[in-house]
Motif scaffolding. Sequence first.
Motif, PDB file in Angstrom:
ATOM      1  N   TRP B 109      -8.101   0.950  -0.469  1.00  0.00           N
ATOM      2  CA  TRP B 109      -7.195  -0.174  -0.719  1.00  0.00           C
ATOM      3  C   TRP B 109      -6.498  -0.610   0.561  1.00  0.00           C
ATOM      4  O   TRP B 109      -6.210  -1.791   0.743  1.00  0.00           O
ATOM      5  CB  TRP B 109      -6.188   0.185  -1.805  1.00  0.00           C
ATOM      6  CG  TRP B 109      -6.859   0.214  -3.146  1.00  0.00           C
ATOM      7  CD1 TRP B 109      -7.216   1.309  -3.866  1.00  0.00           C
ATOM      8  CD2 TRP B 109      -7.307  -0.928  -3.891  1.00  0.00           C
ATOM      9  NE1 TRP B 109      -7.870   0.938  -5.012  1.00  0.00           N
ATOM     10  CE2 TRP B 109      -7.935  -0.435  -5.075  1.00  0.00           C
ATOM     11  CE3 TRP B 109      -7.259  -2.308  -3.688  1.00  0.00           C
ATOM     12  CZ2 TRP B 109      -8.497  -1.266  -6.018  1.00  0.00           C
ATOM     13  CZ3 TRP B 109      -7.806  -3.137  -4.646  1.00  0.00           C
ATOM     14  CH2 TRP B 109      -8.419  -2.623  -5.801  1.00  0.00           C
ATOM     15  N   GLY B 110      -6.269   0.335   1.432  1.00  0.00           N
ATOM     16  CA  GLY B 110      -5.656   0.017   2.722  1.00  0.00           C
ATOM     17  C   GLY B 110      -6.584  -0.792   3.611  1.00  0.00           C
ATOM     18  O   GLY B 110      -6.156  -1.374   4.605  1.00  0.00           O
ATOM     19  N   LEU B 112      -9.159  -2.858   1.939  1.00  0.00           N
ATOM     20  CA  LEU B 112      -9.511  -4.039   1.144  1.00  0.00           C
ATOM     21  C   LEU B 112      -8.432  -5.113   1.182  1.00  0.00           C
ATOM     22  O   LEU B 112      -8.731  -6.295   1.386  1.00  0.00           O
ATOM     23  CB  LEU B 112      -9.788  -3.632  -0.306  1.00  0.00           C
ATOM     24  CG  LEU B 112     -11.146  -2.982  -0.569  1.00  0.00           C
ATOM     25  CD1 LEU B 112     -11.339  -2.725  -2.055  1.00  0.00           C
ATOM     26  CD2 LEU B 112     -12.270  -3.878  -0.044  1.00  0.00           C
ATOM     27  N   VAL B 113      -7.177  -4.703   0.977  1.00  0.00           N
ATOM     28  CA  VAL B 113      -6.109  -5.703   0.899  1.00  0.00           C
ATOM     29  C   VAL B 113      -5.937  -6.459   2.223  1.00  0.00           C
ATOM     30  O   VAL B 113      -5.974  -7.693   2.237  1.00  0.00           O
ATOM     31  CB  VAL B 113      -4.792  -5.062   0.413  1.00  0.00           C
ATOM     32  CG1 VAL B 113      -3.659  -6.079   0.443  1.00  0.00           C
ATOM     33  CG2 VAL B 113      -4.974  -4.490  -0.979  1.00  0.00           C
ATOM     34  N   SER B 149      -7.853  -4.643   9.083  1.00  0.00           N
ATOM     35  CA  SER B 149      -7.979  -3.495   8.184  1.00  0.00           C
ATOM     36  C   SER B 149      -8.166  -2.160   8.903  1.00  0.00           C
ATOM     37  O   SER B 149      -8.174  -1.119   8.261  1.00  0.00           O
ATOM     38  CB  SER B 149      -9.140  -3.727   7.217  1.00  0.00           C
ATOM     39  OG  SER B 149     -10.351  -3.774   7.912  1.00  0.00           O
ATOM     40  N   ASP B 181     -11.066   5.170   7.072  1.00  0.00           N
ATOM     41  CA  ASP B 181     -10.790   3.831   7.570  1.00  0.00           C
ATOM     42  C   ASP B 181     -11.531   3.598   8.894  1.00  0.00           C
ATOM     43  O   ASP B 181     -12.238   2.590   9.068  1.00  0.00           O
ATOM     44  CB  ASP B 181      -9.264   3.714   7.753  1.00  0.00           C
ATOM     45  CG  ASP B 181      -8.846   2.389   8.329  1.00  0.00           C
ATOM     46  OD1 ASP B 181      -9.263   2.095   9.457  1.00  0.00           O
ATOM     47  OD2 ASP B 181      -8.109   1.659   7.662  1.00  0.00           O
ATOM     48  N   GLY B 333      -0.531  -6.465   4.681  1.00  0.00           N
ATOM     49  CA  GLY B 333      -1.779  -5.972   4.106  1.00  0.00           C
ATOM     50  C   GLY B 333      -1.781  -4.463   3.959  1.00  0.00           C
ATOM     51  O   GLY B 333      -2.107  -3.925   2.906  1.00  0.00           O
ATOM     52  N   LYS B 334      -1.418  -3.762   5.048  1.00  0.00           N
ATOM     53  CA  LYS B 334      -1.456  -2.297   5.002  1.00  0.00           C
ATOM     54  C   LYS B 334      -0.395  -1.758   4.051  1.00  0.00           C
ATOM     55  O   LYS B 334      -0.651  -0.822   3.290  1.00  0.00           O
ATOM     56  CB  LYS B 334      -1.230  -1.713   6.402  1.00  0.00           C
ATOM     57  CG  LYS B 334      -2.460  -1.715   7.273  1.00  0.00           C
ATOM     58  CD  LYS B 334      -3.470  -0.632   6.859  1.00  0.00           C
ATOM     59  CE  LYS B 334      -4.725  -0.775   7.702  1.00  0.00           C
ATOM     60  NZ  LYS B 334      -5.849   0.046   7.270  1.00  0.00           N
ATOM     61  N   GLY B 337      -1.579  -2.611   0.427  1.00  0.00           N
ATOM     62  CA  GLY B 337      -2.809  -1.883   0.074  1.00  0.00           C
ATOM     63  C   GLY B 337      -2.576  -0.392  -0.038  1.00  0.00           C
ATOM     64  O   GLY B 337      -2.831   0.213  -1.094  1.00  0.00           O
ATOM     65  N   CYS B 338      -2.092   0.221   1.039  1.00  0.00           N
ATOM     66  CA  CYS B 338      -1.905   1.678   1.022  1.00  0.00           C
ATOM     67  C   CYS B 338      -0.752   2.063   0.114  1.00  0.00           C
ATOM     68  O   CYS B 338      -0.827   3.045  -0.636  1.00  0.00           O
ATOM     69  CB  CYS B 338      -1.604   2.199   2.426  1.00  0.00           C
ATOM     70  SG  CYS B 338      -2.917   1.905   3.586  1.00  0.00           S
ATOM     71  N   SER B 341      -1.576   1.789  -3.647  1.00  0.00           N
ATOM     72  CA  SER B 341      -2.547   2.815  -4.023  1.00  0.00           C
ATOM     73  C   SER B 341      -1.878   4.184  -4.075  1.00  0.00           C
ATOM     74  O   SER B 341      -2.122   4.976  -4.994  1.00  0.00           O
ATOM     75  CB  SER B 341      -3.696   2.816  -3.010  1.00  0.00           C
ATOM     76  OG  SER B 341      -4.529   3.920  -3.215  1.00  0.00           O
ATOM     77  N   GLY B 356       2.157   3.785   3.999  1.00  0.00           N
ATOM     78  CA  GLY B 356       1.772   2.442   4.416  1.00  0.00           C
ATOM     79  C   GLY B 356       2.100   2.184   5.876  1.00  0.00           C
ATOM     80  O   GLY B 356       1.275   1.673   6.637  1.00  0.00           O
TER      81      GLY B 356
END
Lengths: 557, 557
Positions: B109-110, B112-113, B149, B181, B333-334, B337-338, B341, B356
């Motif tokens: 998710w970290g 993808l977002v 990402s 990642d 985003g991070k 995403g992170c 999740s 995050g």
Amino acid sequence: METHDLTAMFLALGVLLAAARGLGELARRCKQPEVLGEILAGIILGPTIMGVLAPGLMAALFPTEGPAATALTGLTTLGITLFLLVAGLEVDLPTTRQHGKVAFGIGLWGMLVPFALGFGVALSAPGLLEQQPRVSPVVVALFFGTALSISALPVIARVLMDLNIYRTRVGAVTIGAAFGDNLFGTIMFATILGVMGAPAQTGWWIGARVLVTLGFAAVMLTVVRGSVHRALPWIETHMSRSSGVLGFALCLTLLGAALSEALGVHAILGAFLVGVVVGDSTHFREQTRAAILHFVSAFFAPLFFATIGLRVNFARSFDWPLVLVVLALATAGKLVGCGLSARASGWTGRESAAIGFAMNARGAMEILFGLLGYQHGIISERMLVALIVMAIATSMMSGPAMQRLLRLERPRRVADYQGVTVFLQPLRALSREGAIRELAQAAGTVAGIEANALEAPLLSSEFAFPSPVASGVAVVAAEVPGLTAPLVGVGVPGGAIDFGASAEPADLLFIVLRSRSASSWQDKILADLARNLMDVRVRERVLAGSGWRDFLSRLKS
Amino acid sequence: METHDLTAMFLALGVLLAAARGLGELARRCKQPEVLGEILAGIILGPTIMGVLAPGLMAALFPTEGPAATALTGLTTLGITLFLLVAGLEVDLPTTRQHGKVAFGIGLWGMLVPFALGFGVALSAPGLLEQQPRVSPVVVALFFGTALSISALPVIARVLMDLNIYRTRVGAVTIGAAFGDNLFGTIMFATILGVMGAPAQTGWWIGARVLVTLGFAAVMLTVVRGSVHRALPWIETHMSRSSGVLGFALCLTLLGAALSEALGVHAILGAFLVGVVVGDSTHFREQTRAAILHFVSAFFAPLFFATIGLRVNFARSFDWPLVLVVLALATAGKLVGCGLSARASGWTGRESAAIGFAMNARGAMEILFGLLGYQHGIISERMLVALIVMAIATSMMSGPAMQRLLRLERPRRVADYQGVTVFLQPLRALSREGAIRELAQAAGTVAGIEANALEAPLLSSEFAFPSPVASGVAVVAAEVPGLTAPLVGVGVPGGAIDFGASAEPADLLFIVLRSRSASSWQDKILADLARNLMDVRVRERVLAGSGWRDFLSRLKS
């Protein structure tokens, strides 16, 4: 650089490095200098062999023009520079000074005689030495004389260590002489190359050049040496532990190389002197030296020596008469120069000849200088090949010749030992103390001695001076009063035992108990053990065996 | 290459390396990432500053054309490759698997977002992101999404260690997520760059390219990984200890880089995967990893990061709105995403946000990818500058943000300790045993305890587990039953004491005696001691002082 060039560069580097490392290791296993295998890699991949069998493939792998070729040249030039840095780091000024007078005499005469021989022959018989047409005969004679007079410090050091005479008087004097030889030889070479690189060459101009070179060397060895020695502790304290001094040494090397090029001397002199200056400081740590040495000998040096074979056709340029003449001149010059000087200082005839053969080893430095002379148009390709063959042949003969001349008995070996021994595999104990106790107990039982009489000295010796573990082997030795015959115990632990004394655990443990009147015989056994077991291959074989007889036979093989 | 070109090459390399190392160290002292200083060196020597103040000097020092420039490019490209090798060596597959599900979710998710965010914004607002005219908008969007990402594994690991939470669950999961990642991010980048480098780009062709890349990665991570693991012991046994495995790893890297370039993927992927594969083998020794790491971080990495500043004008291309937009998108985003999740896996809000912020650090990898994108014409110079600023800013904010979010108390410090202490300078004893006895005796006198009650446990603990000497400091600790308050003794020997446990002698000795019910408080003191004294600067200050108060104040400063 385009994608295509990058692929070409990586491929050329990868193939060259793989071949050079592989054949270099093979040479090492055959107890020959690694540089022999590295050059062979280039001969195979270059015009000598692959150029005949698959010229298209060779041209595709190693383009001679375009960005990939330029990048490769730049990288190998950097490799030469770092190789000279390493060579400089080996030079040990105090040792040179310590055995000053004798070493100086041997070093000096060991340079003067071959130099005079080479210079004279080159001037009087220019045809013999493949005189290049467009070069002044005096320059060629200077170059050839210098080429004959240089010795290979690393090769000499290795031979002396192998023969176990590095720490003797013969060893110390030889090393001292070789240090001086390398220092002056490098200065002379750089001067000749610098003079050659310039267009105009009048007598005055050359004189000025030589003065500049000597001035540069003098400033480096005095002012810069002092400043570096003072700067190193500051860098150690204020900069990153791992890359502070390393980065500093590499910066200095690059700047030293640039400065000496700018002064009209070859870059190698700057790099070499930086090595001497940095390595001389007592604040320069062994770890940093090892970091540079390992990276250079695993990456830059193999690449560089392999590229020699890419540029030169060894089959076409191999000229037996020339090779023999060069070899004879080189060997005669060193034997006479060093040998007579040593004899005059009071050494026996055999010792003097041994010193001569040691100093006769030419090794990698000679090859490097030969290549640079070839690139500068001073010598022909045939002459380069002759110099390379001479360098390798003199390196290979120095060990055997010294051993015979000094009548060195084959070092006493563990395998000859016939005393009381125990061999335990596997040891039950998992701790250092337990393992020592277990071996001592077994040895005591076999020898009919109370175990405690052996245990206590071993443990207290281990407590006072914990054994370092080298290559997975720990040797614990102690003196036991009243012991009539020495006892040796060998234990192979079930799992590696942490000796604490090193980060590395031990997977092989020796105990050696000797009487207080320890004969040198026992020391020799210990030295042989250490020498043998440092060798990973021997250790592997030993660990795979079982029982003392088997163990001995494996050590012997 | 002519003499002139060689001088130019050495000079450019020397000046660049000196500036990059110097400013890199300065950044480190200010507790900032070294890459910040290294880039700054390039900014100063490049068009941004020197190009304005002394354009002639800059052109002379760093020619943009000719053999010296090509050689420099080749060398920095090699530097990138070796940097990726080091990055690959950091990846720890077992850790990634161990915290598998949670780490995988956070990592996924970290990526993808931020990817979706970047991709979407790039497609919908091409003007904002300085869309390059001749490049497909989809490729740019893919690149920008991937750029947002990626996380910086080395920076994250350093921050977690500094906060002393590397070995906690938060630390392990974060590191696991960052490993994954980096692995997937590198594969994506290499694919995009490979696709960009080719002339024709149909959908089918791109699909085939992606399949080839994934296949290459899969083969490397399975077949090659197994073969390397089996080959390493053979190499260790049969080749030179110092350069066998090192040379092998470097060969593989070069060949891997060449192969991936030939497959149409960027060379970095081959080098990175070789790093992952070699580093994953349990037969790969820590020493070899350190040898590569030290040489790369002292030589290749500084050179490479400094050259960025030579190519880019930071003043002209610095665009505040763009920098802020990129920074906001990357961080949002991070964090989303992170953070989400992690929250979904049951972590607290603060912990999730902290994870995050940790994953938000971009560091050197981002900068490297940005530069490659710029060189391939995917992004503009302004965009590159924005990515570099974002990478450095996110790296700098992650530590402070985590500390605040996790409400980490400032680590307990030696300086806060107010118990019974003795400080002896100089120690009279010259041996390890004597020094321990001397300190124990002094501590016993001060605390009113019989010296032998302290001596015996210390000596037996030292005998059982000899203290390694790190950075010249030895800490001997023991438990003493019935001790009401912990005792600390500090001794500065007259000369360095050989501890045997390490090659390095100790010039500072600590004894720590604690009751059996040792509180975690005492462990913290020990940890702080260790952390502080590993730092050469602190040690230097401490050794210069005298007396406990002075010692504490020096530790504090």
